[in-house]
Design an enzyme around this catalytic site. Structure first.
Site, PDB file in Angstrom:
ATOM      1  N   ALA A 174       0.836  -1.206   0.000  1.00 35.08           N
ATOM      2  CA  ALA A 174       0.000   0.000   0.000  1.00 35.08           C
ATOM      3  C   ALA A 174       0.868   1.252   0.000  1.00 35.08           C
ATOM      4  CB  ALA A 174      -0.932  -0.007   1.203  1.00 35.08           C
ATOM      5  N   ASP A 175       1.901   1.256   0.831  1.00 35.12           N
ATOM      6  CA  ASP A 175       2.814   2.403   0.873  1.00 35.12           C
ATOM      7  C   ASP A 175       3.525   2.592  -0.461  1.00 35.12           C
ATOM      8  OD1 ASP A 175       2.648   3.682   3.379  1.00 35.12           O
ATOM      9  OD2 ASP A 175       3.738   2.060   4.337  1.00 35.12           O
ATOM     10  N   GLN A 176       3.974   1.496  -1.056  1.00 35.40           N
ATOM     11  CA  GLN A 176       4.749   1.621  -2.291  1.00 35.40           C
ATOM     12  C   GLN A 176       3.868   2.029  -3.467  1.00 35.40           C
ATOM     13  OE1 GLN A 176       7.876  -1.461  -2.734  1.00 35.40           O
ATOM     14  NE2 GLN A 176       7.346  -2.048  -0.644  1.00 35.40           N
TER      15      GLN A 176
END
Length: 401
Positions: free
Chosen positions: A171-173
């Protein structure tokens, strides 16, 4: 220009993963990324690690992974003197990136309107977990939480066990990629019009967008995904799509191919009774068990050789270490290293995008907290006396390499 983004200056207030990965990608392409950290402790990721170990005895692998090619200045953002300095720097900057919880930086005087007041052309990219308004606005927006909320975790794992998060911060990437996508679009728009703008990226929206085919399937076909109990690789797919065991303890992924080609290659004619699409879906766990019994007759290397010879889509399932030594990864030069003043030789993943005229390179290791504060302020026109006074007051800390 040696790099595509040379001459672009970014004031990077971001921390942890989403924002730092985005600015690292831009730094790899030549952007001048100034990492604005908290005086003293710096980015929160500096204090987190894997395996309860530290690179070189003191450095976080998490931080080292996402902060190369940047310079660090460590400032007390609550100081009025520091606010004036940053706004002076903003007059010469192109982009501001931040991923604090909504409203946190604005309360300190570092919101979009504050920067636009001193530089109308500024591009302000704000990352959050759930957007800047709505019922979840005050919730923590962490990667694993987003994977669960969006539906990704629910689709992952075996049906007789719990949902399983991915073994990486997807999700962060994905959020980082959306930041880069928005920033580059805004830079192009500014090049044409002279106008800056605010960009809002959030982890939940990004993950939803990257689950697009799953949402279209569920919302339009009247079905919900049910995780299979076997190693089928996607809850919406039929057998043999999945991961299979080998005799030497390895695993092989088998994707799309005519099922007949697979059972002929495995010398398993008894599997022919399953060879239609509906049966391969309805009895996918049963099919997986029978195919798995056949693949366990071969070593990983032998199975791959046999399947690839007839163009069955397959690949080995590698650990991180195995993948780092994979012949194709080695051929692409995707594992490289840099020298860090405290961590020593740090092995890292190389930039993934190749450009013929302006190639991405690693020119700087991840910085120490505030390592470049003096030189950064000098470049923005602050005098030695002003810089010294800032240090003496404790509003700026500088780590010596």
């Amino acid at each position: 220009m040696k790099k595509a983004l040379e001459g672009v200056t970014i004031l990077d207030f971001s921390h942890l993963l989403q924002g730092p990965f985005a600015t690292q990608l831009l730094a790899d392409m030549g952007a001048n990324v100034i990492k604005v950290e908290r005086a003293g402790s710096g980015d929160m990721f500096r204090s987190m690690t894997f395996f309860a170990k530290w690179v070189g005895g003191s450095e976080s692998p998490n931080f080292l992974a996402w902060n190369r090619n940047k310079r660090s200045i460590a400032l007390n953002l609550k100081s009025g003197r520091v606010h004036a300095i940053i706004m002076e720097m903003a007059k010469q900057a192109d982009i501001v990136v931040q991923n604090f919880r909504p409203g946190v930086l604005a309360k300190l005087g570092y919101g979009y309107e504050d920067f636009r007041a001193v530089n109308p052309q500024i591009i302000y990219c704000s990352g959050s977990g759930y957007g800047e308004t709505g019922p979840y606005v005050d919730r923590p927006g962490q990667d694993m939480l987003i994977q669960g909320l969006s539906g990704l975790s629910f689709n992952t794992g075996r049906g007789d066990g719990p949902p399983i998060p991915a073994g990486a911060g997807l999700a962060d990437q994905i959020g980082a990629m959306n930041m880069v996508y928005g920033i580059l679009s805004a830079l192009y728009y500014r090049e044409k019009t002279g106008k800056g703008q605010k960009i809002e990226v959030n982890l939940l929206a990004g993950m939803l967008a990257h689950l697009g085919q799953e949402y279209v399937g569920v919302l339009n076909l009247g079905e919900d995904f049910v995780r299979p109990n076997s190693g089928i690789g996607h809850p919406g797919m039929q057998a043999p799509f999945g991961v299979y065991e080998t005799s030497d303890g390895g695993y092989v992924s088998i994707a799309m191919s005519p099922f007949k080609t697979l059972y002929d290659t495995l010398n398993a004619p008894q599997l022919a009774v399953y060879d239609d699409l509906a049966t391969l879906f309805e009895k996918r766990d049963e099919v997986w068990e029978k195919v798995n019994a056949e693949t366990r007759k071969y070593t990983k290397a032998d199975l791959l050789e046999r399947l690839l010879a007839v163009d069955i889509w397959c690949a080995g399932v590698n650990s991180i270490r195995e993948a780092s030594e994979d012949p194709q990864v080695t051929h692409m030069g995707m594992i490289t290293s840099y020298q860090h003043p405290r961590g020593g030789t740090v092995r890292v993943v190389a930039p993934a995008v190749k450009m013929s005229e302006t190639p991405a390179t690693i020119d700087r290791p991840a910085p120490l907290v505030g390592q470049h504060g003096r030189e950064i302020l000098a470049e923005f026109g602050f005098s030695e006396n002003e810089i010294a006074a800032l240090e003496q007051s404790g509003d700026m800390t500088v780590a010596e390499a």
